[in-house]
Motif scaffolding. Structure first.
Motif, PDB file in Angstrom:
ATOM      1  N   ILE A   1     -52.806  -9.028 -19.250  1.00 43.93           N
ATOM      2  CA  ILE A   1     -52.819  -8.894 -20.711  1.00 43.93           C
ATOM      3  C   ILE A   1     -51.890  -9.943 -21.318  1.00 43.93           C
ATOM      4  N   PRO A   2     -52.278 -10.589 -22.410  1.00 47.16           N
ATOM      5  CA  PRO A   2     -51.410 -11.625 -23.033  1.00 47.16           C
ATOM      6  C   PRO A   2     -50.219 -10.998 -23.763  1.00 47.16           C
ATOM      7  N   ARG A   3     -49.292 -10.476 -22.985  1.00 44.78           N
ATOM      8  CA  ARG A   3     -48.143  -9.783 -23.580  1.00 44.78           C
ATOM      9  C   ARG A   3     -47.228 -10.729 -24.351  1.00 44.78           C
ATOM     10  N   HIS A   4     -47.323 -12.025 -24.071  1.00 42.04           N
ATOM     11  CA  HIS A   4     -46.459 -12.990 -24.740  1.00 42.04           C
ATOM     12  C   HIS A   4     -46.964 -13.361 -26.131  1.00 42.04           C
ATOM     13  N   ASP A   5     -48.227 -13.039 -26.429  1.00 44.52           N
ATOM     14  CA  ASP A   5     -48.866 -13.465 -27.680  1.00 44.52           C
ATOM     15  C   ASP A   5     -48.996 -12.270 -28.615  1.00 44.52           C
ATOM     16  N   MET A   6     -48.154 -12.215 -29.615  1.00 44.31           N
ATOM     17  CA  MET A   6     -48.153 -11.079 -30.538  1.00 44.31           C
ATOM     18  C   MET A   6     -49.473 -10.991 -31.305  1.00 44.31           C
ATOM     19  N   VAL A   7     -50.046 -12.132 -31.652  1.00 41.18           N
ATOM     20  CA  VAL A   7     -51.289 -12.137 -32.425  1.00 41.18           C
ATOM     21  C   VAL A   7     -52.425 -11.507 -31.611  1.00 41.18           C
ATOM     22  N   GLN A   8     -52.547 -11.891 -30.334  1.00 39.33           N
ATOM     23  CA  GLN A   8     -53.604 -11.328 -29.496  1.00 39.33           C
ATOM     24  C   GLN A   8     -53.384  -9.840 -29.234  1.00 39.33           C
ATOM     25  N   ILE A   9     -52.151  -9.437 -29.069  1.00 35.16           N
ATOM     26  CA  ILE A   9     -51.867  -8.018 -28.843  1.00 35.16           C
ATOM     27  C   ILE A   9     -52.303  -7.198 -30.060  1.00 35.16           C
TER      28      ILE A   9
ATOM     29  N   VAL B   1     -22.468 -17.299 -45.455  1.00 33.62           N
ATOM     30  CA  VAL B   1     -22.994 -16.317 -46.392  1.00 33.62           C
ATOM     31  C   VAL B   1     -24.481 -16.596 -46.590  1.00 33.62           C
ATOM     32  N   PHE B   2     -25.336 -15.590 -46.264  1.00 35.32           N
ATOM     33  CA  PHE B   2     -26.779 -15.697 -46.472  1.00 35.32           C
ATOM     34  C   PHE B   2     -27.128 -14.883 -47.709  1.00 35.32           C
ATOM     35  N   LEU B   3     -27.573 -15.590 -48.737  1.00 37.94           N
ATOM     36  CA  LEU B   3     -27.826 -14.927 -50.000  1.00 37.94           C
ATOM     37  C   LEU B   3     -29.309 -14.764 -50.301  1.00 37.94           C
ATOM     38  N   LEU B   4     -30.172 -15.605 -49.724  1.00 39.70           N
ATOM     39  CA  LEU B   4     -31.576 -15.604 -50.104  1.00 39.70           C
ATOM     40  C   LEU B   4     -32.365 -14.686 -49.189  1.00 39.70           C
ATOM     41  N   ARG B   5     -33.106 -13.766 -49.751  1.00 36.21           N
ATOM     42  CA  ARG B   5     -33.812 -12.743 -48.989  1.00 36.21           C
ATOM     43  C   ARG B   5     -34.951 -13.314 -48.158  1.00 36.21           C
ATOM     44  N   GLN B   6     -35.699 -14.268 -48.693  1.00 37.34           N
ATOM     45  CA  GLN B   6     -36.841 -14.818 -47.993  1.00 37.34           C
ATOM     46  C   GLN B   6     -36.418 -15.515 -46.695  1.00 37.34           C
ATOM     47  N   GLU B   7     -35.352 -16.291 -46.743  1.00 40.41           N
ATOM     48  CA  GLU B   7     -34.891 -17.000 -45.557  1.00 40.41           C
ATOM     49  C   GLU B   7     -34.417 -16.028 -44.481  1.00 40.41           C
ATOM     50  N   ALA B   8     -33.788 -14.957 -44.885  1.00 42.64           N
ATOM     51  CA  ALA B   8     -33.314 -13.971 -43.918  1.00 42.64           C
ATOM     52  C   ALA B   8     -34.493 -13.288 -43.221  1.00 42.64           C
ATOM     53  N   ILE B   9     -35.535 -12.944 -43.990  1.00 38.35           N
ATOM     54  CA  ILE B   9     -36.714 -12.310 -43.403  1.00 38.35           C
ATOM     55  C   ILE B   9     -37.432 -13.281 -42.468  1.00 38.35           C
ATOM     56  N   LEU B  10     -37.540 -14.552 -42.884  1.00 35.83           N
ATOM     57  CA  LEU B  10     -38.190 -15.551 -42.047  1.00 35.83           C
ATOM     58  C   LEU B  10     -37.427 -15.745 -40.741  1.00 35.83           C
ATOM     59  N   ALA B  11     -36.125 -15.836 -40.805  1.00 36.97           N
ATOM     60  CA  ALA B  11     -35.321 -16.003 -39.598  1.00 36.97           C
ATOM     61  C   ALA B  11     -35.473 -14.804 -38.667  1.00 36.97           C
ATOM     62  N   ALA B  12     -35.512 -13.605 -39.246  1.00 38.97           N
ATOM     63  CA  ALA B  12     -35.682 -12.398 -38.425  1.00 38.97           C
ATOM     64  C   ALA B  12     -37.058 -12.386 -37.764  1.00 38.97           C
ATOM     65  N   ALA B  13     -38.114 -12.808 -38.499  1.00 40.82           N
ATOM     66  CA  ALA B  13     -39.461 -12.834 -37.933  1.00 40.82           C
ATOM     67  C   ALA B  13     -39.553 -13.830 -36.778  1.00 40.82           C
ATOM     68  N   ILE B  14     -38.936 -14.994 -36.938  1.00 43.78           N
ATOM     69  CA  ILE B  14     -38.944 -15.992 -35.862  1.00 43.78           C
ATOM     70  C   ILE B  14     -38.211 -15.455 -34.640  1.00 43.78           C
ATOM     71  N   ALA B  15     -37.087 -14.792 -34.876  1.00 51.50           N
ATOM     72  CA  ALA B  15     -36.328 -14.232 -33.755  1.00 51.50           C
ATOM     73  C   ALA B  15     -37.135 -13.172 -33.016  1.00 51.50           C
ATOM     74  N   VAL B  16     -37.840 -12.309 -33.763  1.00 48.93           N
ATOM     75  CA  VAL B  16     -38.665 -11.274 -33.130  1.00 48.93           C
ATOM     76  C   VAL B  16     -39.790 -11.914 -32.322  1.00 48.93           C
ATOM     77  N   TYR B  17     -40.430 -12.959 -32.854  1.00 49.46           N
ATOM     78  CA  TYR B  17     -41.532 -13.617 -32.146  1.00 49.46           C
ATOM     79  C   TYR B  17     -41.042 -14.265 -30.856  1.00 49.46           C
TER      80      TYR B  17
ATOM     81  N   ILE C   1     -38.378 -13.444 -29.075  1.00 48.94           N
ATOM     82  CA  ILE C   1     -38.030 -12.385 -28.124  1.00 48.94           C
ATOM     83  C   ILE C   1     -39.300 -11.783 -27.525  1.00 48.94           C
ATOM     84  N   PHE C   2     -40.316 -11.553 -28.352  1.00 48.42           N
ATOM     85  CA  PHE C   2     -41.598 -11.004 -27.892  1.00 48.42           C
ATOM     86  C   PHE C   2     -42.248 -11.958 -26.895  1.00 48.42           C
ATOM     87  N   TYR C   3     -42.221 -13.243 -27.191  1.00 44.33           N
ATOM     88  CA  TYR C   3     -42.817 -14.260 -26.324  1.00 44.33           C
ATOM     89  C   TYR C   3     -42.111 -14.295 -24.972  1.00 44.33           C
ATOM     90  N   TRP C   4     -40.789 -14.321 -25.001  1.00 42.32           N
ATOM     91  CA  TRP C   4     -40.021 -14.395 -23.754  1.00 42.32           C
ATOM     92  C   TRP C   4     -40.190 -13.121 -22.934  1.00 42.32           C
TER      93      TRP C   4
END
Length: 388
Positions: free
Chosen positions: A124-132, A42-58, A60-63
């Motif tokens: 193009i640095p497609r693996h780097d979200m910040v540079q894109i 059970v995931f109850l805390l909103r901040q941790e869920a958003i952080l986990a989703a952001a890491i997962a997106v990064y 996937i974007f990198y790979w």
């Protein structure tokens, strides 16, 4: 009962200790945030869920971005591998070399006229979200002319055994004129002009008209291929040069004759579109040994290079003289400091406040060095070849 009471009293401290280390239970009746359930998790805390989703997106974007770049370079080489194998004894010596996630290299050798060929991908640095994100904002908010692209360079080094005249020549897409003039010092030897043999989107950069005519005689296949829209959209520039791409540091710099074909790397779905243009470039390279210039043109070309080397030698001699003067000034300053150090304390205090004290001399010397470096860098960035 008595034994039970005794046992209870003996275990009471342990029970108190256990309650002390037990975290308080979460009161779920007052929780009104997001709740995610998966089996017994059970995931109850909103901040941790958003952080986990952001890491997962990064991740996937990198790979995904790194795999897209690698696939683009490999697909292009596979589409041109038959040509490379027909042209070189060692077509891909060491295979495709990866340097990070944007730069890929391939080395080919074992061919007449060509000592080596470097195939260089700068993607193009497609693996780097910040540079894109940065490139997107820079293009849309600051520099509307900025256009990040996948770049592909074929760098042919001409063999020293082949008799090719020394000159600088280029066919350039007009969209590339501004950037190529800033990044290619060797093209400062040339003048830009229109030519009816080229499509309207292209222009010529050449030292003399005779050079242009001689190259065009050997580049008929290349010019015909370049006129086709399917290949022209990936073309950036073709240059033939005997000068380094960056301003040389010393008069005794090495000069190597090169043919540089600069392209926009096509997408994997259209990787074979540049095959006719690369094939025509090999034919152009082979035609260089048959290239003939008029004697007066060769004399002018040689004079331009001799005058440039002479100016560099003059600048080097002037800089050496200035450095020698600095050495003498430093020795004089050291002697002055030693003289002041040998004086009594009262006289030292008076000497250090004089206009020519050691502090003032150091500041003066630092200013001279900075000014000399500024002038040297200015000569490099603005050093155009002057032709009479």
């Amino acid at each position: 009962m008595a034994d039970g009471s005794v046992l209870t009293r003996l275990l009471a401290p342990l029970a108190d200790l256990g309650r002390a280390f037990t975290p308080p239970q979460l009161d779920l009746t007052t929780y009104d945030g997001l709740e995610y359930r998966w089996k017994f998790f059970v995931f109850l805390l909103r901040q941790e869920a958003i952080l986990a989703a952001a890491i997962a997106v990064y991740v996937i974007f990198y790979w995904f971005g790194s795999s897209v770049n690698a696939r683009r370079a490999n697909t292009w080489l596979n589409a041109h591998s038959v040509l490379y194998e027909a042209q070189f004894a060692r077509p891909l010596d060491g295979g495709l070399i990866k340097d990070g996630y944007t730069d890929f290299f391939a080395f080919s050798t074992g061919r007449r006229v060509v000592e080596s060929l470097h195939t260089v991908f700068t993607l193009i640095p497609r693996h780097d979200m910040v540079q894109i994100v940065f490139q997107f904002l820079w293009r849309n908010l600051y520099d509307l002319a900025y256009e990040p692209r996948d770049e592909l360079l074929l760098d042919f080094k001409i063999s020293d055994d082949v008799a090719v005249p020394d000159f600088v020549f280029a066919i350039v897409s007009k969209d590339e004129l501004h950037s190529i003039k800033d990044n290619r010092w060797d093209l400062s030897f040339t003048k830009t002009s229109e030519n009816p043999a080229l499509p309207s989107a292209l222009t010529v950069m050449s030292e003399f008209a005779d050079v242009t005519e001689a190259v065009f005689k050997q580049a008929s296949t290349f010019l015909d291929t370049l006129k086709k829209p399917a290949t022209q959209r990936y073309f950036r520039s073709l240059s033939i040069t005997d000068q380094p791409r960056a301003h040389p540091e010393k008069p005794t710099f090495a000069r190597e004759r090169r043919v540089l074909l600069s392209l926009v790397a096509p997408p994997p779905s259209d990787a074979a579109a540049t095959l006719p243009l690369v094939t025509a470039t090999f034919a152009l390279v082979d035609g260089l040994e048959r290239l003939s210039l008029r004697p007066e043109t060769k004399t002018k070309l040689r004079k331009v290079r001799e005058e440039f080397v002479a100016r560099m030698k003059e600048e080097a001699a002037r800089e050496a003289k200035e450095e020698a003067a600095d050495v003498r000034a430093a020795a004089k300053k050291k002697a002055e400091e030693e003289r002041i150090a040998a004086l009594p304390a009262a006289e030292q205090a008076k000497a250090r406040v004089l206009p020519h004290s050691s502090f003032a001399l150091r500041a003066l010397d630092a200013g001279k060095i900075l000014e000399r470096e500024r002038k040297r860098n200015l000569r490099k960035t603005q050093g155009k070849v002057v032709r009479k």
